[in-house]
Design a protein around this motif. Structure first.
Motif, mmCIF file in Angstrom:
data_model
loop_
_atom_site.group_PDB
_atom_site.id
_atom_site.type_symbol
_atom_site.label_atom_id
_atom_site.label_comp_id
_atom_site.label_asym_id
_atom_site.label_seq_id
_atom_site.Cartn_x
_atom_site.Cartn_y
_atom_site.Cartn_z
ATOM 1 N N PRO A 1 0.178 -47.890 120.571
ATOM 2 C CA PRO A 1 -1.171 -47.316 120.693
ATOM 3 C C PRO A 1 -1.922 -47.288 119.370
ATOM 4 O O PRO A 1 -1.334 -47.375 118.289
ATOM 5 N N SER A 2 -3.223 -47.151 119.480
ATOM 6 C CA SER A 2 -4.060 -46.971 118.301
ATOM 7 C C SER A 2 -3.906 -45.544 117.779
ATOM 8 O O SER A 2 -3.894 -44.581 118.549
ATOM 9 N N LEU A 3 -3.781 -45.411 116.463
ATOM 10 C CA LEU A 3 -3.689 -44.077 115.866
ATOM 11 C C LEU A 3 -4.982 -43.289 116.072
ATOM 12 O O LEU A 3 -4.966 -42.066 116.158
ATOM 13 N N GLU A 4 -6.096 -43.998 116.158
ATOM 14 C CA GLU A 4 -7.388 -43.318 116.278
ATOM 15 C C GLU A 4 -7.514 -42.554 117.593
ATOM 16 O O GLU A 4 -8.277 -41.591 117.683
ATOM 17 N N ALA A 5 -6.744 -42.953 118.605
ATOM 18 C CA ALA A 5 -6.780 -42.227 119.872
ATOM 19 C C ALA A 5 -6.247 -40.806 119.717
ATOM 20 O O ALA A 5 -6.681 -39.889 120.418
ATOM 21 N N SER A 6 -5.304 -40.619 118.793
ATOM 22 C CA SER A 6 -4.726 -39.300 118.549
ATOM 23 C C SER A 6 -5.312 -38.634 117.317
ATOM 24 O O SER A 6 -5.350 -37.411 117.222
ATOM 25 N N VAL A 7 -5.761 -39.465 116.356
ATOM 26 C CA VAL A 7 -6.347 -38.947 115.112
ATOM 27 C C VAL A 7 -7.705 -39.628 114.932
ATOM 28 O O VAL A 7 -7.808 -40.644 114.224
ATOM 29 N N PRO A 8 -8.750 -39.123 115.559
ATOM 30 C CA PRO A 8 -10.074 -39.753 115.461
ATOM 31 C C PRO A 8 -10.509 -39.926 114.003
ATOM 32 O O PRO A 8 -10.400 -39.004 113.197
ATOM 33 N N GLY A 9 -10.982 -41.127 113.694
ATOM 34 C CA GLY A 9 -11.413 -41.422 112.330
ATOM 35 C C GLY A 9 -10.403 -42.207 111.522
ATOM 36 O O GLY A 9 -10.725 -42.725 110.450
ATOM 37 N N LEU A 10 -9.167 -42.323 112.036
ATOM 38 C CA LEU A 10 -8.122 -43.035 111.300
ATOM 39 C C LEU A 10 -8.119 -44.515 111.695
ATOM 40 O O LEU A 10 -7.236 -45.002 112.380
ATOM 41 N N PHE B 1 -4.733 -39.405 106.870
ATOM 42 C CA PHE B 1 -3.962 -38.788 107.939
ATOM 43 C C PHE B 1 -3.805 -37.285 107.678
ATOM 44 O O PHE B 1 -3.987 -36.458 108.587
ATOM 45 N N GLN B 2 -3.480 -36.936 106.439
ATOM 46 C CA GLN B 2 -3.343 -35.517 106.094
ATOM 47 C C GLN B 2 -4.667 -34.770 106.235
ATOM 48 O O GLN B 2 -4.714 -33.643 106.750
ATOM 49 N N ALA B 3 -5.754 -35.390 105.740
ATOM 50 C CA ALA B 3 -7.057 -34.736 105.787
ATOM 51 C C ALA B 3 -7.524 -34.492 107.217
ATOM 52 O O ALA B 3 -8.147 -33.468 107.512
ATOM 53 N N LEU B 4 -7.196 -35.411 108.113
ATOM 54 C CA LEU B 4 -7.667 -35.311 109.497
ATOM 55 C C LEU B 4 -6.777 -34.433 110.372
ATOM 56 O O LEU B 4 -7.242 -33.878 111.373
ATOM 57 N N THR B 5 -5.493 -34.313 110.023
ATOM 58 C CA THR B 5 -4.553 -33.577 110.877
ATOM 59 C C THR B 5 -4.100 -32.248 110.279
ATOM 60 O O THR B 5 -3.531 -31.414 110.999
ATOM 61 N N ARG B 6 -4.297 -32.073 108.990
ATOM 62 C CA ARG B 6 -3.861 -30.860 108.289
ATOM 63 C C ARG B 6 -2.341 -30.701 108.283
ATOM 64 O O ARG B 6 -1.822 -29.582 108.203
ATOM 65 N N VAL B 7 -1.623 -31.803 108.392
ATOM 66 C CA VAL B 7 -0.171 -31.742 108.281
ATOM 67 C C VAL B 7 0.230 -32.409 106.967
ATOM 68 O O VAL B 7 -0.410 -33.361 106.515
ATOM 69 N N THR C 1 -3.476 -48.815 112.785
ATOM 70 C CA THR C 1 -4.731 -48.327 112.219
ATOM 71 C C THR C 1 -5.876 -49.241 112.635
ATOM 72 O O THR C 1 -6.613 -49.766 111.802
ATOM 73 N N ALA C 2 -6.021 -49.436 113.902
ATOM 74 C CA ALA C 2 -7.098 -50.243 114.471
ATOM 75 C C ALA C 2 -7.622 -49.499 115.690
ATOM 76 O O ALA C 2 -6.958 -48.590 116.210
ATOM 77 N N ARG C 3 -8.800 -49.876 116.145
ATOM 78 C CA ARG C 3 -9.417 -49.146 117.257
ATOM 79 C C ARG C 3 -8.809 -49.484 118.614
ATOM 80 O O ARG C 3 -9.080 -48.814 119.602
ATOM 81 N N SER C 4 -7.985 -50.515 118.643
ATOM 82 C CA SER C 4 -7.325 -50.898 119.893
ATOM 83 C C SER C 4 -5.980 -51.541 119.557
ATOM 84 O O SER C 4 -5.766 -51.974 118.417
#
Length: 343
Positions: free
Chosen positions: A258-267, A193-199, A246-249
């Motif tokens: 919601p799926s986290l991947e919708a907001s953080v692609p790759g998660l 999550f940190q690597a993908l969002t930089r937070v 942490t699933a695609r749907s």
């Protein structure tokens, strides 16, 4: 050589009884030793009673609950003792089973962390996940969900992944996230999550999902990527708020989350757990143990138990499970390297 006086007083009947007992013991010992090269004798109660199933995490978590249910319901293998062996993110318990040896094999409720993640994070791990275990039966997949305390989510107005990202980008203060230990999926999810969002996030490792969840509930932590089996009861009771999965749907048990991947692609992190034995056991014994656990998992009341936890039941055995394990090991190596979580 002259026998002691006590020995000379033994009657003929006592001597015969002693000889018969000794012979019986020798036969039983020979049968037990022979079982190392084939299936252990079905009438060897000593061998059955010594079978141990190691859970490498704290009691009360989904792996522990699953292990105890399987142990209680798999009566064809005799008594199965569940042992919680904590430490090193699950590596201590896994290493204990790996070192047991084929003559005194043990069982392990292993997981994606012990077999696909930790080996990449720790090159000095005291076991090889592919060589030192005999995969028996995959038990279930277990989606994870990002959760907060419900009152904190309301206070900070965080209801979706986008709300969380806006809040963290604005404050720039690292929120504390609890996990089941270094190398657990909850830990890796936070790092990814940190690597993908930089937070920023601050990691708080614990010895299992149960103590980590306790820290979240008592305010010692702000967030947790928890498995659905652990979090579900608190979500339904209103103590926790689900931010994303942490699933695609979305999941069937949490259709509005919601799926986290919708907001953080790759998660998207698939996770699973299953039963392993010490490597080197006879093929016949591996098939017997695998079939016994698979048959238990097909029982309606056992299926209801796992469905109530929110996990997704699986049916992969022996070679199929081994192939799946190799794929998962490779997959997580690529994910961790791609996001520079390992050299």
């Amino acid at each position: 050589m002259e026998l002691p006086a006590a020995a000379t007083s033994v009657s003929r009947r006592q001597a015969l009884r002693l000889a018969a007992t000794t012979a019986t013991s020798l036969v039983a010992s020979s049968a037990l030793a022979a079982g190392v090269h084939g299936e252990f004798p079905s009438n060897t109660s000593r061998r059955k009673s010594e079978l141990s199933l190691v859970v490498p995490y704290a009691a009360g978590g989904p792996l522990d609950r699953s292990a105890r249910k399987l142990a209680a319901e798999t009566t064809t293998l005799g008594s199965i003792q569940v042992l919680n062996v904590l430490g090193d993110g699950g590596a201590k318990g896994a290493a204990m089973v790996a070192r047991a040896g084929a003559r005194e094999p043990m069982l392990l409720m292993g997981a994606v962390a012990t077999h696909a993640v930790l080996p990449w994070l720790n090159p000095q791990l005291p076991y090889d996940p592919l060589r030192d275990f005999q995969p028996l039966t995959m038990v279930a997949r277990m989606p994870h969900v990002l959760v907060m305390r419900a009152d904190l989510a309301m206070q900070w107005r965080i209801y979706t992944p986008d709300d969380l990202l806006r809040f963290m980008s604005k404050t720039r203060q690292p929120l504390r996230y609890a996990s089941a230990g270094n190398g657990s999926i909850g830990h890796i999810a936070g790092q990814l999550f940190q690597a993908l969002t930089r937070v920023p996030l601050q990691h708080l490792p614990f010895s299992g999902a149960s103590p980590a969840l306790s820290a979240l509930l008592d305010g010692s932590a702000d967030l947790m990527f928890d498995n659905i089996a652990s979090a579900l009861i608190h979500l339904r009771a209103g103590r926790l708020k689900a931010i994303g999965v942490t699933a695609r749907s979305p999941l069937a048990v949490l259709p509005q989350v919601p799926s986290l991947e919708a907001s953080v692609p790759g998660l998207s992190l698939p996770t699973w757990f299953g039963v392993f034995a010490t490597a080197g056991i006879p093929d016949a014994l591996a098939r017997r143990w695998s079939d016994a656990f698979a048959q238990t998992l097909q029982r309606p009341k056992v299926q209801e138990y796992f469905d109530a936890m929110g996990v997704i039941r699986e049916d992969l055995r022996l070679q199929d499970f081994a192939r799946f394990l190799q794929q998962e090991h490779s997959y997580y190596g690529k994910v961790l390297k791609a996001h520079q979580l390992i050299p």
